[in-house]
Design a protein around this motif. Structure first.
Motif, PDB file in Angstrom:
ATOM      1  N   GLY A  78       0.763  -1.276   0.273  1.00 57.31           N
ATOM      2  CA  GLY A  78       0.114   0.045   0.017  1.00 57.31           C
ATOM      3  C   GLY A  78       0.974   1.395  -0.144  1.00 57.31           C
ATOM      4  O   GLY A  78       0.504   2.366   0.116  1.00 57.31           O
ATOM      5  N   PHE A  79       2.088   1.256   0.025  1.00 58.47           N
ATOM      6  CA  PHE A  79       2.901   2.269  -0.120  1.00 58.47           C
ATOM      7  C   PHE A  79       2.948   3.206  -1.423  1.00 58.47           C
ATOM      8  O   PHE A  79       2.642   2.511  -2.432  1.00 58.47           O
ATOM      9  CB  PHE A  79       4.358   2.016   0.130  1.00 58.47           C
ATOM     10  CG  PHE A  79       5.615   3.177   0.226  1.00 58.47           C
ATOM     11  CD1 PHE A  79       5.523   3.735   1.199  1.00 58.47           C
ATOM     12  CD2 PHE A  79       6.063   3.376  -0.909  1.00 58.47           C
ATOM     13  CE1 PHE A  79       6.499   4.910   1.386  1.00 58.47           C
ATOM     14  CE2 PHE A  79       6.977   4.465  -1.002  1.00 58.47           C
ATOM     15  CZ  PHE A  79       7.178   5.459   0.441  1.00 58.47           C
ATOM     16  N   ILE A  80       2.798   4.425  -1.284  1.00 57.99           N
ATOM     17  CA  ILE A  80       2.725   5.309  -2.426  1.00 57.99           C
ATOM     18  C   ILE A  80       3.880   5.950  -2.557  1.00 57.99           C
ATOM     19  O   ILE A  80       4.261   6.768  -1.664  1.00 57.99           O
ATOM     20  CB  ILE A  80       1.324   6.391  -2.124  1.00 57.99           C
ATOM     21  CG1 ILE A  80       0.084   5.562  -2.196  1.00 57.99           C
ATOM     22  CG2 ILE A  80       1.211   7.154  -3.297  1.00 57.99           C
ATOM     23  CD1 ILE A  80      -1.096   6.503  -1.471  1.00 57.99           C
ATOM     24  N   GLY A  81       4.593   5.865  -3.681  1.00 55.47           N
ATOM     25  CA  GLY A  81       5.818   6.445  -3.946  1.00 55.47           C
ATOM     26  C   GLY A  81       6.663   5.348  -4.378  1.00 55.47           C
ATOM     27  O   GLY A  81       6.354   4.169  -4.732  1.00 55.47           O
ATOM     28  N   GLU A  82       7.810   6.030  -4.861  1.00 54.39           N
ATOM     29  CA  GLU A  82       8.955   5.152  -5.378  1.00 54.39           C
ATOM     30  C   GLU A  82       9.892   4.394  -4.431  1.00 54.39           C
ATOM     31  O   GLU A  82      10.673   3.571  -4.768  1.00 54.39           O
ATOM     32  CB  GLU A  82       9.627   6.004  -6.483  1.00 54.39           C
ATOM     33  CG  GLU A  82       9.025   6.393  -7.733  1.00 54.39           C
ATOM     34  CD  GLU A  82       9.974   7.246  -8.736  1.00 54.39           C
ATOM     35  OE1 GLU A  82      10.739   6.668  -9.028  1.00 54.39           O
ATOM     36  OE2 GLU A  82       9.608   8.463  -9.108  1.00 54.39           O
ATOM     37  N   GLN A  83      10.214   5.120  -3.210  1.00 58.32           N
ATOM     38  CA  GLN A  83      10.925   4.537  -2.376  1.00 58.32           C
ATOM     39  C   GLN A  83      10.569   4.613  -0.936  1.00 58.32           C
ATOM     40  O   GLN A  83      10.543   5.804  -0.217  1.00 58.32           O
ATOM     41  CB  GLN A  83      12.524   5.574  -2.545  1.00 58.32           C
ATOM     42  CG  GLN A  83      13.682   5.051  -1.661  1.00 58.32           C
ATOM     43  CD  GLN A  83      14.076   3.934  -1.778  1.00 58.32           C
ATOM     44  OE1 GLN A  83      13.399   2.797  -1.061  1.00 58.32           O
ATOM     45  NE2 GLN A  83      14.740   3.477  -2.722  1.00 58.32           N
ATOM     46  N   PRO A  84      10.388   3.659  -0.320  1.00 61.45           N
ATOM     47  CA  PRO A  84       9.916   3.381   1.015  1.00 61.45           C
ATOM     48  C   PRO A  84      10.932   3.850   2.094  1.00 61.45           C
ATOM     49  O   PRO A  84      10.548   3.923   3.263  1.00 61.45           O
ATOM     50  CB  PRO A  84       9.140   2.129   1.308  1.00 61.45           C
ATOM     51  CG  PRO A  84       9.492   1.461   0.147  1.00 61.45           C
ATOM     52  CD  PRO A  84      10.269   2.405  -0.954  1.00 61.45           C
ATOM     53  N   TYR A  85      12.346   3.310   1.687  1.00 63.24           N
ATOM     54  CA  TYR A  85      13.271   3.314   2.737  1.00 63.24           C
ATOM     55  C   TYR A  85      14.490   4.349   2.661  1.00 63.24           C
ATOM     56  O   TYR A  85      14.895   4.885   1.432  1.00 63.24           O
ATOM     57  CB  TYR A  85      13.820   1.789   2.645  1.00 63.24           C
ATOM     58  CG  TYR A  85      12.839   0.717   3.137  1.00 63.24           C
ATOM     59  CD1 TYR A  85      11.957   0.771   4.220  1.00 63.24           C
ATOM     60  CD2 TYR A  85      12.609  -0.183   2.026  1.00 63.24           C
ATOM     61  CE1 TYR A  85      11.165  -0.183   4.490  1.00 63.24           C
ATOM     62  CE2 TYR A  85      11.670  -0.996   2.307  1.00 63.24           C
ATOM     63  CZ  TYR A  85      10.907  -1.170   3.433  1.00 63.24           C
ATOM     64  OH  TYR A  85       9.941  -2.042   3.742  1.00 63.24           O
ATOM     65  N   GLN A  86      15.136   4.333   3.749  1.00 66.60           N
ATOM     66  CA  GLN A  86      16.646   4.994   3.687  1.00 66.60           C
ATOM     67  C   GLN A  86      17.368   4.103   3.304  1.00 66.60           C
ATOM     68  O   GLN A  86      17.449   2.944   3.912  1.00 66.60           O
ATOM     69  CB  GLN A  86      16.731   5.994   5.368  1.00 66.60           C
ATOM     70  CG  GLN A  86      15.725   6.733   5.563  1.00 66.60           C
ATOM     71  CD  GLN A  86      15.968   7.021   7.063  1.00 66.60           C
ATOM     72  OE1 GLN A  86      17.143   7.713   7.338  1.00 66.60           O
ATOM     73  NE2 GLN A  86      15.062   7.092   7.848  1.00 66.60           N
ATOM     74  N   LEU A  87      18.676   4.735   2.885  1.00 66.94           N
ATOM     75  CA  LEU A  87      20.076   3.662   2.628  1.00 66.94           C
ATOM     76  C   LEU A  87      20.447   3.180   3.858  1.00 66.94           C
ATOM     77  O   LEU A  87      20.679   2.089   4.045  1.00 66.94           O
ATOM     78  CB  LEU A  87      20.963   4.394   1.820  1.00 66.94           C
ATOM     79  CG  LEU A  87      22.148   3.488   1.552  1.00 66.94           C
ATOM     80  CD1 LEU A  87      21.958   2.467   0.622  1.00 66.94           C
ATOM     81  CD2 LEU A  87      23.300   4.475   0.810  1.00 66.94           C
ATOM     82  N   ARG A  88      20.576   3.791   4.911  1.00 68.55           N
ATOM     83  CA  ARG A  88      21.307   3.486   6.095  1.00 68.55           C
ATOM     84  C   ARG A  88      20.367   4.047   7.458  1.00 68.55           C
ATOM     85  O   ARG A  88      20.321   5.292   7.343  1.00 68.55           O
ATOM     86  CB  ARG A  88      22.787   4.108   5.914  1.00 68.55           C
ATOM     87  CG  ARG A  88      23.209   3.849   7.598  1.00 68.55           C
ATOM     88  CD  ARG A  88      23.981   2.534   7.384  1.00 68.55           C
ATOM     89  NE  ARG A  88      24.686   2.150   8.789  1.00 68.55           N
ATOM     90  CZ  ARG A  88      23.911   1.487   9.751  1.00 68.55           C
ATOM     91  NH1 ARG A  88      22.879   0.918   9.612  1.00 68.55           N
ATOM     92  NH2 ARG A  88      24.907   1.139  10.717  1.00 68.55           N
ATOM     93  N   ALA A  89      19.910   3.097   8.211  1.00 66.45           N
ATOM     94  CA  ALA A  89      19.186   3.518   9.397  1.00 66.45           C
ATOM     95  C   ALA A  89      19.216   2.271  10.429  1.00 66.45           C
ATOM     96  O   ALA A  89      18.846   1.143   9.727  1.00 66.45           O
ATOM     97  CB  ALA A  89      17.893   3.967   9.259  1.00 66.45           C
ATOM     98  N   ARG A  90      19.781   2.353  11.479  1.00 57.26           N
ATOM     99  CA  ARG A  90      19.801   1.247  12.337  1.00 57.26           C
ATOM    100  C   ARG A  90      18.403   0.565  12.325  1.00 57.26           C
ATOM    101  O   ARG A  90      18.298  -0.810  12.493  1.00 57.26           O
ATOM    102  CB  ARG A  90      20.391   1.404  13.656  1.00 57.26           C
ATOM    103  CG  ARG A  90      21.522   1.842  14.056  1.00 57.26           C
ATOM    104  CD  ARG A  90      22.725   0.802  13.242  1.00 57.26           C
ATOM    105  NE  ARG A  90      22.530  -0.383  14.130  1.00 57.26           N
ATOM    106  CZ  ARG A  90      23.134  -0.558  15.337  1.00 57.26           C
ATOM    107  NH1 ARG A  90      23.943   0.610  15.748  1.00 57.26           N
ATOM    108  NH2 ARG A  90      23.144  -1.688  16.072  1.00 57.26           N
ATOM    109  N   SER A  91      17.352   1.248  12.589  1.00 56.99           N
ATOM    110  CA  SER A  91      16.204   0.684  12.594  1.00 56.99           C
ATOM    111  C   SER A  91      14.865   1.580  11.976  1.00 56.99           C
ATOM    112  O   SER A  91      15.205   2.885  12.010  1.00 56.99           O
ATOM    113  CB  SER A  91      15.389   0.609  14.007  1.00 56.99           C
ATOM    114  OG  SER A  91      14.064  -0.103  13.947  1.00 56.99           O
ATOM    115  N   GLN A  92      14.272   0.991  10.931  1.00 57.85           N
ATOM    116  CA  GLN A  92      13.206   1.835  10.154  1.00 57.85           C
ATOM    117  C   GLN A  92      12.107   1.312   9.755  1.00 57.85           C
ATOM    118  O   GLN A  92      12.163  -0.065   9.495  1.00 57.85           O
ATOM    119  CB  GLN A  92      13.769   2.732   8.885  1.00 57.85           C
ATOM    120  CG  GLN A  92      14.446   1.713   8.009  1.00 57.85           C
ATOM    121  CD  GLN A  92      15.171   2.195   6.659  1.00 57.85           C
ATOM    122  OE1 GLN A  92      14.520   3.071   6.249  1.00 57.85           O
ATOM    123  NE2 GLN A  92      16.091   1.676   6.454  1.00 57.85           N
TER     124      GLN A  92
END
Length: 386
Positions: free
Chosen positions: A320-334
């Motif tokens: 259900g995510f809207i957009g091209e990129q849900p994540y960050q490249l680097r994050a200990r927790s996301q």
């Protein structure tokens, strides 16, 4: 306006000649193509034994299986079966063989081009020049191509961008919720259902390659904690010898009280049955592997342990995510929707290499240093243990 936005193909072939996870991530592309062409007939070509993620998919009317190393006879048979049968082929992997199949099968083709990694993995000029030469014939036979970007572009966005040339307004591709279609479920075997109790957590420790593994002692710690909080634990694994052995090694570390609350499902579940199991789970914890993507697709609260792989490229897609990129490249927790991605420490993370030694049997220090207490903290944010 795109010149092919009025194209209405009658028969379309999707080609994904890799692993089961690579097949699963094509499903948003298939769903979006169905919206464009509601009356078209969709077929799918992939490797034998890797296509269970499409079980019961409502958009696919025919599945074509081939060996990953076909002989001359099988090539000839496949040639006769595919030759100019389709109006359009989607080549979703950059391999020469996938493009060869697309060239044989369809009058028009769109495809993914490899050899153009970005970010930390920028190639030297000679390698880039060689890659561009290798891709020249693929560009020539395609009406549209999309370059891979292993650090900045999610693989699902990469597949969806194959449709850009057919949209009057390409940004519309990412303006609506995007979801992965899991396989239809199958009934679990009595050996599982007779011992399964709620609430249960599915734990999947076995990746395809060793450098994506989390240490045995960490799994022991986590499973012991889950059992102490009232969860039954289903320890899943493929039938592969290495995965069965990994589950055995983890179980051997558990005390009797904890082991009594664990079901070892290694080799006992088909992919559709795994989907059924995951849909009923209170929680899923796993490494960077196809079953983790399946858990996310089943809308199960999913904790994914990532090391070398950039989550921006191959993190489990939050439905259900809207957009091209849900994540960050680097994050200990996301956390995005039902998916939490955890990464270990280190400035090199994610490196996109095969572990610290850059080979399949290597360890990954970032995963070795990803403490089970970090995973437990993530679980406690996602769900309240019984």
């Amino acid at each position: 306006m795109n010149p092919f936005s009025d194209l209405r193909p009658k028969k379309v072939l999707f080609i994904a000649t890799r692993q089961i996870g690579d097949v699963l991530v094509t499903t948003p592309l298939i769903s979006k193509a169905r919206e464009l062409w509601p009356d078209a007939e969709f077929h799918f070509l992939g490797y034998r034994g890797k296509l269970d993620m499409l079980f019961g998919n409502p958009d696919i009317s025919e599945i074509i299986e081939t060996s990953d190393r076909p002989g001359v006879g099988e090539y000839l048979s496949l040639f006769n079966r595919l030759f100019q049968r389709y109006d359009l082929a989607f080549v979703t992997q950059p391999s020469d063989r996938a493009y060869f199949y697309g060239l044989i099968a369809a009058f028009r083709r769109v495809g993914v081009l490899g050899g153009h990694p970005q970010g930390k993995d920028v190639e030297d000029k000679s390698k880039r020049s060689k890659s561009e030469k290798q891709n020249a014939w693929k560009k020539f036979i395609c009406m549209h191509t999309v370059d891979v970007d292993y650090f900045n572009q999610h693989v699902i966005a990469e597949k969806l961008r194959l449709l850009e040339v057919f949209f009057r307004n390409p940004p519309e591709l990412f303006s609506q919720p995007i979801s992965v279609t899991p396989p239809a479920g199958e009934a679990l075997t009595p050996v599982i259902t007779n011992t399964l109790v709620q609430p249960y957590a599915v734990v999947h420790p076995g990746p395809l390659t060793a450098y994506k593994r989390w240490p045995l002692a960490h799994w022991q710690y986590l499973i012991t904690w889950l059992a102490s909080k009232g969860f039954q634990v289903v320890l899943s694994a493929s039938p592969a010898k290495q995965d069965v052995q990994l589950n055995h090694d983890i179980l051997s570390l558990l005390n009797d009280e904890t082991a009594a609350k664990v079901i070892n499902a290694a080799g006992k579940l088909s992919i559709p049955q795994a989907g059924t199991l995951l849909r009923g789970a209170a929680l899923y914890i796993g490494v960077d592997t196809s079953i983790t993507h399946l858990a996310a697709a089943c809308n199960t609260p999913t904790i994914a342990l990532f090391g070398a792989t950039p989550p921006t490229n191959f993190g489990p897609w939050p439905n259900g995510f809207i957009g091209e990129q849900p994540y960050q490249l680097r994050a200990r927790s996301q956390t995005v929707s039902n998916v939490t991605i955890l990464q270990g420490p280190g400035e090199c993370v994610p490196c996109r290499k095969a572990g610290c030694l850059d080979r399949a049997d290597s360890n990954s220090e970032c995963l070795d240093l990803l403490e089970p207490t970090q995973v437990i903290a993530a679980i406690e944010k996602v769900i309240k243990p019984a």
